[in-house]
Design an enzyme around this catalytic site. Structure first.
Site, PDB file in Angstrom:
ATOM      1  N   HIS A  43      29.940  32.993  50.264  1.00 63.71           N
ATOM      2  CA  HIS A  43      30.952  32.051  49.779  1.00 63.71           C
ATOM      3  C   HIS A  43      32.249  32.354  50.540  1.00 63.71           C
ATOM      4  O   HIS A  43      32.481  33.512  50.919  1.00 63.71           O
ATOM      5  CB  HIS A  43      31.129  32.318  48.277  1.00 63.71           C
ATOM      6  CG  HIS A  43      32.033  31.369  47.558  1.00 63.71           C
ATOM      7  ND1 HIS A  43      33.407  31.423  47.650  1.00 63.71           N
ATOM      8  CD2 HIS A  43      31.760  30.356  46.688  1.00 63.71           C
ATOM      9  CE1 HIS A  43      33.934  30.491  46.873  1.00 63.71           C
ATOM     10  NE2 HIS A  43      32.964  29.821  46.286  1.00 63.71           N
ATOM     11  N   ASP A  78      29.664  40.877  46.083  1.00 66.45           N
ATOM     12  CA  ASP A  78      30.170  39.738  45.322  1.00 66.45           C
ATOM     13  C   ASP A  78      29.126  39.409  44.243  1.00 66.45           C
ATOM     14  O   ASP A  78      28.070  38.854  44.539  1.00 66.45           O
ATOM     15  CB  ASP A  78      30.371  38.564  46.295  1.00 66.45           C
ATOM     16  CG  ASP A  78      30.713  37.259  45.582  1.00 66.45           C
ATOM     17  OD1 ASP A  78      30.744  37.237  44.338  1.00 66.45           O
ATOM     18  OD2 ASP A  78      30.945  36.264  46.297  1.00 66.45           O
ATOM     19  N   GLN A 128      27.536  35.362  41.064  1.00 69.26           N
ATOM     20  CA  GLN A 128      26.373  34.605  40.580  1.00 69.26           C
ATOM     21  C   GLN A 128      25.305  35.524  39.980  1.00 69.26           C
ATOM     22  O   GLN A 128      24.214  35.062  39.650  1.00 69.26           O
ATOM     23  CB  GLN A 128      25.749  33.797  41.739  1.00 69.26           C
ATOM     24  CG  GLN A 128      26.669  32.756  42.350  1.00 69.26           C
ATOM     25  CD  GLN A 128      26.957  31.581  41.416  1.00 69.26           C
ATOM     26  OE1 GLN A 128      26.331  31.410  40.364  1.00 69.26           O
ATOM     27  NE2 GLN A 128      27.931  30.769  41.777  1.00 69.26           N
ATOM     28  N   LYS A 166      32.452  32.221  35.149  1.00 66.80           N
ATOM     29  CA  LYS A 166      31.030  31.892  35.340  1.00 66.80           C
ATOM     30  C   LYS A 166      30.160  32.649  34.337  1.00 66.80           C
ATOM     31  O   LYS A 166      28.959  32.423  34.257  1.00 66.80           O
ATOM     32  CB  LYS A 166      30.591  32.246  36.766  1.00 66.80           C
ATOM     33  CG  LYS A 166      31.269  31.396  37.844  1.00 66.80           C
ATOM     34  CD  LYS A 166      30.675  31.686  39.203  1.00 66.80           C
ATOM     35  CE  LYS A 166      31.594  31.311  40.346  1.00 66.80           C
ATOM     36  NZ  LYS A 166      31.637  29.899  40.664  1.00 66.80           N
ATOM     37  N   CYS A 179      31.538  25.729  49.220  1.00 63.18           N
ATOM     38  CA  CYS A 179      32.403  26.796  49.756  1.00 63.18           C
ATOM     39  C   CYS A 179      31.622  27.765  50.626  1.00 63.18           C
ATOM     40  O   CYS A 179      31.829  28.986  50.558  1.00 63.18           O
ATOM     41  CB  CYS A 179      33.120  27.557  48.633  1.00 63.18           C
ATOM     42  SG  CYS A 179      34.193  26.530  47.667  1.00 63.18           S
TER      43      CYS A 179
HETATM   44  C1  LIG Z   1      28.980  33.635  45.191  1.00 56.81           C
HETATM   45  C2  LIG Z   1      30.373  33.252  44.813  1.00 56.81           C
HETATM   46  N1  LIG Z   1      31.383  34.046  45.190  1.00 56.81           N
HETATM   47  C3  LIG Z   1      32.655  33.776  44.881  1.00 56.81           C
HETATM   48  C4  LIG Z   1      32.985  32.664  44.158  1.00 56.81           C
HETATM   49  C5  LIG Z   1      34.433  32.409  43.846  1.00 56.81           C
HETATM   50  O1  LIG Z   1      34.690  32.524  42.482  1.00 56.81           O
HETATM   51  P1  LIG Z   1      36.181  32.381  41.950  1.00 56.81           P
HETATM   52  O2  LIG Z   1      36.647  31.023  42.422  1.00 56.81           O
HETATM   53  O3  LIG Z   1      36.066  32.470  40.478  1.00 56.81           O
HETATM   54  O4  LIG Z   1      36.975  33.483  42.563  1.00 56.81           O
HETATM   55  C6  LIG Z   1      31.982  31.794  43.751  1.00 56.81           C
HETATM   56  C7  LIG Z   1      32.319  30.552  43.016  1.00 56.81           C
HETATM   57  O5  LIG Z   1      31.726  29.521  43.204  1.00 56.81           O
HETATM   58  C8  LIG Z   1      30.647  32.103  44.088  1.00 56.81           C
HETATM   59  O6  LIG Z   1      29.638  31.300  43.724  1.00 56.81           O
END
Ligand SMILES: Cc1ncc(COP(=O)(O)O)c(C=O)c1O
Length: 418
Positions: free
Chosen positions: A131, A209, A212, A235, A375
């Site tokens: 992402h 990260d 998910q 999430k 993203c």
């Molecule tokens: C794998 C992953 N990393 C990071 C993010 C970013 O999350 P946040 O916008 O809450 O920082 C997302 C959100 O869609 C995601 O799916």
């Protein structure tokens, strides 16, 4: 993607908790709300909404600075939330830092660890499935430091190769490896413990990260061996505005702060300051107090279901979704074929239909799915795609909602005459 040869058995998995989520009682165009966009953000149970409202209604005061009883209540609620969150993910309280979201958690590492430890000629290794939150901060760091940003490739099954990781690490210049636990596009569950062990053995630092992963499966950050592990509250049934960074204490102790100002100091002179202890050294300014309390309620709620149960439910749903999607002619699903290797989401395309049209037509039937690049533009380019549609499940999802998605997709195809 193989086509199903016969109608699948209807799935029966349910956690029986849909009624805990008041928003799911809404209807759109006369259809019940069918929320299949949990990978973007989860819906919130009454337990979280009530905890948030109760804090604001009855216990609101700033933290770490008041001596009156109301302030002590707010302190206890905020630090109590940290304790619950840390224990939920098998982490220590002192090395569990509240941030705004996982994006901020990763930026914290990129700035506070990266600026001090990545130098010209070094390399940062990420993967093609990241992402932007786990990609752009490393791009900026590498550009600033004249370091190289390299990528682990995603193979045709949507997976990473440990051999490629080994050969990258063997080059001897990798200082940090950042990768996602579960891909928000492919659904791939990466072998985190195997990767962090190799990264540690090569003398590099790992950043995972977990956005998910934490909401959907048992996660124990100590067992996973990551140096830094971030995730995001919204999430995981929690409110927006709160995220979490777990870090290895020795690393966090040695790091300079990311943001500076109130609350993160021990003392301030006219020209200098000293820093507070962990975790507060990394929590400058008034933190997301009510949001953290809401997240504490969210992890209690998930913990009461049991994360093994959550994973089993979502695995059954994902397998059912995969089978049913495969019934639709011209539909391709990205990522690993084996549901055991993937989280509860499916990104797909349908020949002759733009993903935005797919999502728009589904929305008319009350079915919420996402369309776009999610993203993850470098991944989209590697897949030679501009966009996909994505359906993702959560604890509250029930099999009939997958059936409604399939009906909506079939109706959508008819509109397009495909
Ligand atoms: C794998 C992953 N990393 C990071 C993010 C970013 O999350 P946040 O916008 O809450 O920082 C997302 C959100 O869609 C995601 O799916």
């Amino acid at each position: 993607m193989q086509q199903a040869v016969s109608a699948p058995e209807p799935a029966t998995t349910t956690l029986g908790i849909r009624q805990d989520f008041p928003i799911l009682a809404r209807t759109f165009n006369g259809h019940p709300l069918i929320y299949l966009d949990s990978a973007a953000t989860s819906q919130k149970p009454n337990a979280v909404i009530d905890a948030l409202a109760d804090h604001l209604r009855n216990h609101n005061a700033n933290v770490h600075r008041g001596v009156y009883p109301l302030a002590a209540e707010s302190d206890a609620a905020y630090e109590g939330a940290r304790k619950r969150v840390a224990s939920f993910t098998g982490a220590e309280q002192l090395s569990t830092i509240f941030t705004k979201n996982v994006t901020e958690a990763i930026n914290l590492v990129a700035y506070a660890w990266g600026r001090a430890n990545v130098h010209a000629g070094d390399a940062v290794l990420i993967t093609q499935m990241e992402h932007h939150a786990n990609l752009v901060p490393w791009q900026v760091l590498c550009r600033e430091r004249s370091a190289q940003l390299r990528y682990l490739e995603v193979d045709e099954h949507g997976q990473l190769s440990l051999e490629q990781l080994d050969s990258e690490l063997a080059r001897g210049d990798v200082r940090l490896v950042a990768f996602t636990h579960v891909s928000n596009v492919l659904g791939t569950i990466n072998p985190v413990a195997a990767m962090t062990a190799r990264i540690r053995a090569a003398g590099a630092v790992s950043v995972v990260d977990g956005a998910q992963a934490v909401p959907h499966m048992p996660v124990n950050v100590a067992a996973l061996g990551a140096d830094f592990y971030g995730w995001t509250g919204h999430k995981a049934l929690g409110p927006t505005g709160v995220g979490v960074l777990h870090g290895r204490t020795e690393l966090l102790d040695a790091m300079e702060p990311f943001l500076t100002g109130g609350d993160m100091i021990a003392s301030v002179e006219a020209q200098s300051a000293t820093w507070n202890e962990l975790p507060w050294k990394f929590e400058a300014g008034t933190p997301p107090i009510a949001e953290a309390v809401g997240l504490g309620a969210a992890v209690d709620y998930l913990g009461a279901i049991g994360m093994d149960q959550v994973r089993a439910h979502e695995l059954a749903l994902a397998a059912y979704m995969h089978t049913r999607l495969a019934e639709i002619p011209g539909l391709q699903i990205m990522g690993p074929e084996d549901p055991e290797h993937r989280g509860g989401l499916a990104s797909f395309t349908i020949d002759g239909m733009h993903p935005h049209d797919i999502a728009e037509l589904a929305g008319r039937a009350g079915v919420c799915i996402r369309a776009g690049h999610h993203c993850a533009q470098p991944l989209m380019r590697a897949l030679d795609l501009r966009a996909t549609a994505r359906a993702s499940v959560g604890v509250y999802t029930e099999p009939w909602e997958i059936d409604a998605l399939i009906d909506a997709l079939i109706a959508g195809r008819a509109v397009f005459g495909t």
